[in-house]
Enzyme design. Structure first.
Site, mmCIF file in Angstrom:
data_model
loop_
_atom_site.group_PDB
_atom_site.id
_atom_site.type_symbol
_atom_site.label_atom_id
_atom_site.label_comp_id
_atom_site.label_asym_id
_atom_site.label_seq_id
_atom_site.Cartn_x
_atom_site.Cartn_y
_atom_site.Cartn_z
ATOM 1 N N HIS A 99 1.343 -19.403 -8.944
ATOM 2 C CA HIS A 99 2.604 -18.728 -8.642
ATOM 3 C C HIS A 99 3.359 -19.494 -7.541
ATOM 4 O O HIS A 99 4.553 -19.752 -7.666
ATOM 5 C CB HIS A 99 2.324 -17.274 -8.205
ATOM 6 C CG HIS A 99 3.502 -16.566 -7.625
ATOM 7 N ND1 HIS A 99 4.251 -15.661 -8.347
ATOM 8 C CD2 HIS A 99 4.070 -16.619 -6.398
ATOM 9 C CE1 HIS A 99 5.219 -15.198 -7.579
ATOM 10 N NE2 HIS A 99 5.135 -15.758 -6.385
ATOM 11 N N GLU A 100 2.636 -19.866 -6.477
ATOM 12 C CA GLU A 100 3.290 -20.609 -5.382
ATOM 13 C C GLU A 100 3.737 -21.984 -5.881
ATOM 14 O O GLU A 100 4.825 -22.444 -5.513
ATOM 15 C CB GLU A 100 2.359 -20.752 -4.174
ATOM 16 C CG GLU A 100 1.886 -19.425 -3.561
ATOM 17 C CD GLU A 100 3.003 -18.437 -3.255
ATOM 18 O OE1 GLU A 100 4.150 -18.880 -3.040
ATOM 19 O OE2 GLU A 100 2.747 -17.221 -3.241
ATOM 20 N N HIS A 103 7.000 -21.738 -7.447
ATOM 21 C CA HIS A 103 8.154 -21.811 -6.530
ATOM 22 C C HIS A 103 8.524 -23.272 -6.243
ATOM 23 O O HIS A 103 9.706 -23.603 -6.138
ATOM 24 C CB HIS A 103 7.836 -21.102 -5.207
ATOM 25 C CG HIS A 103 7.842 -19.601 -5.307
ATOM 26 N ND1 HIS A 103 8.874 -18.898 -5.887
ATOM 27 C CD2 HIS A 103 6.944 -18.666 -4.893
ATOM 28 C CE1 HIS A 103 8.614 -17.595 -5.834
ATOM 29 N NE2 HIS A 103 7.438 -17.424 -5.240
ATOM 30 N N HIS A 107 12.071 -25.066 -6.987
ATOM 31 C CA HIS A 107 12.781 -25.846 -5.973
ATOM 32 C C HIS A 107 13.133 -27.230 -6.516
ATOM 33 O O HIS A 107 14.264 -27.703 -6.383
ATOM 34 C CB HIS A 107 11.901 -25.950 -4.719
ATOM 35 C CG HIS A 107 12.623 -26.509 -3.539
ATOM 36 N ND1 HIS A 107 11.977 -27.118 -2.494
ATOM 37 C CD2 HIS A 107 13.941 -26.558 -3.230
ATOM 38 C CE1 HIS A 107 12.874 -27.526 -1.605
ATOM 39 N NE2 HIS A 107 14.070 -27.186 -2.025
#
Ligand SMILES: [Zn+2]
Length: 238
Positions: A99-100, A103, A107
């Site tokens: 999940h991270e 991100h 980005h």
């Protein structure tokens, strides 16, 4: 409905929903630790693997302290994973790590809602600080002096809270998209096997998503509560 009833519906219920969601994330994560992913990789390895597979070379992965303190820091281009996730091989650890990493992919690809969210962070922070003081001051002024000073202060507080709510609203697609990417990446590469592994991972990610929904519900409930207070006071003035 009486004042107490509104307070219960608009303030207490959303607060309980938030507490429930936080408890749910922790319990789903603990349960997921019993389900070891068959791939045997750690969260940190999975995060690095995902970045590498998508040609992202400038994002680091490091340990952060505190349970479920996992986050992606776009300004430092750093994935910070809590110890349980960084070193963990459970499906919950892999889910959060992916999940991270999701991100970081957002980005790198200039995902619109993430850019929008980053853009309004400063405004939301100002709104949050201003609303704390303005609402406390507004309630005191309302009780001690009256709506002449109380009403504008409350309005200022409501405006600040609205900025926070907008930020929390834009956070939802960002978080849902990161979890969708995590599920797709882990299941399509076979790092998390279908069946029980995928179900346990999804439970953690869905509970985490619920905390963001609960935060928005709490802010909107607070806004409506103080709007009622403001309108009620104006009516009693007439
Ligand atoms: Zn996230």
């Amino acid at each position: 409905m009486g004042d107490l009833m509104w307070f219960a519906v608009l303030i207490v219920v959303p607060m309980l929903l938030g507490l429930y969601a936080q408890w749910k994330v922790k319990s789903a994560f603990r349960a997921s630790m019993l389900v070891r992913a068959s791939s045997g990789l750690t969260g940190a390895e999975v995060a690095r693997e995902i970045c590498k597979a998508h040609g992202i070379k400038d994002v680091g992965v490091e340990v952060s302290h505190g349970m479920l303190s996992d986050h992606y820091d776009p300004s430092a281009k750093m994935l910070r994973l809590s110890e349980d996730v960084y070193n963990g091989t459970s499906v919950g650890s892999l889910g959060i790590a992916a999940h991270e990493a999701g991100h970081a992919l957002q980005h790198a690809t200039g995902y619109g809602p993430l850019r929008l969210r980053s853009g309004i962070v400063p405004l939301a922070m100002i709104g949050s600080h201003v609303s704390n003081f303005a609402i406390l001051g507004g309630c005191l002024a309302m009780a001690l002096i009256g709506p002449k000073l109380g009403a504008p202060l409350l309005l200022l507080g409501i405006a600040g809270l609205t900025l926070v709510a907008v930020f929390q609203l834009i956070t939802l697609p960002v978080e849902f998209d990161a979890s969708r990417r995590a599920k797709d990446l882990l299941t399509s590469t076979g790092l998390v096997a279908p069946g029980e592994e995928t179900r346990a991972m999804s439970r953690v990610l869905n509970a985490a998503a619920l905390t963001y929904v609960a935060a928005l519900v709490a802010t909107v409930g607070t806004i409506i509560y103080y709007l009622f207070m403001l309108l009620g006071n104006q009516r009693s003035e007439e």
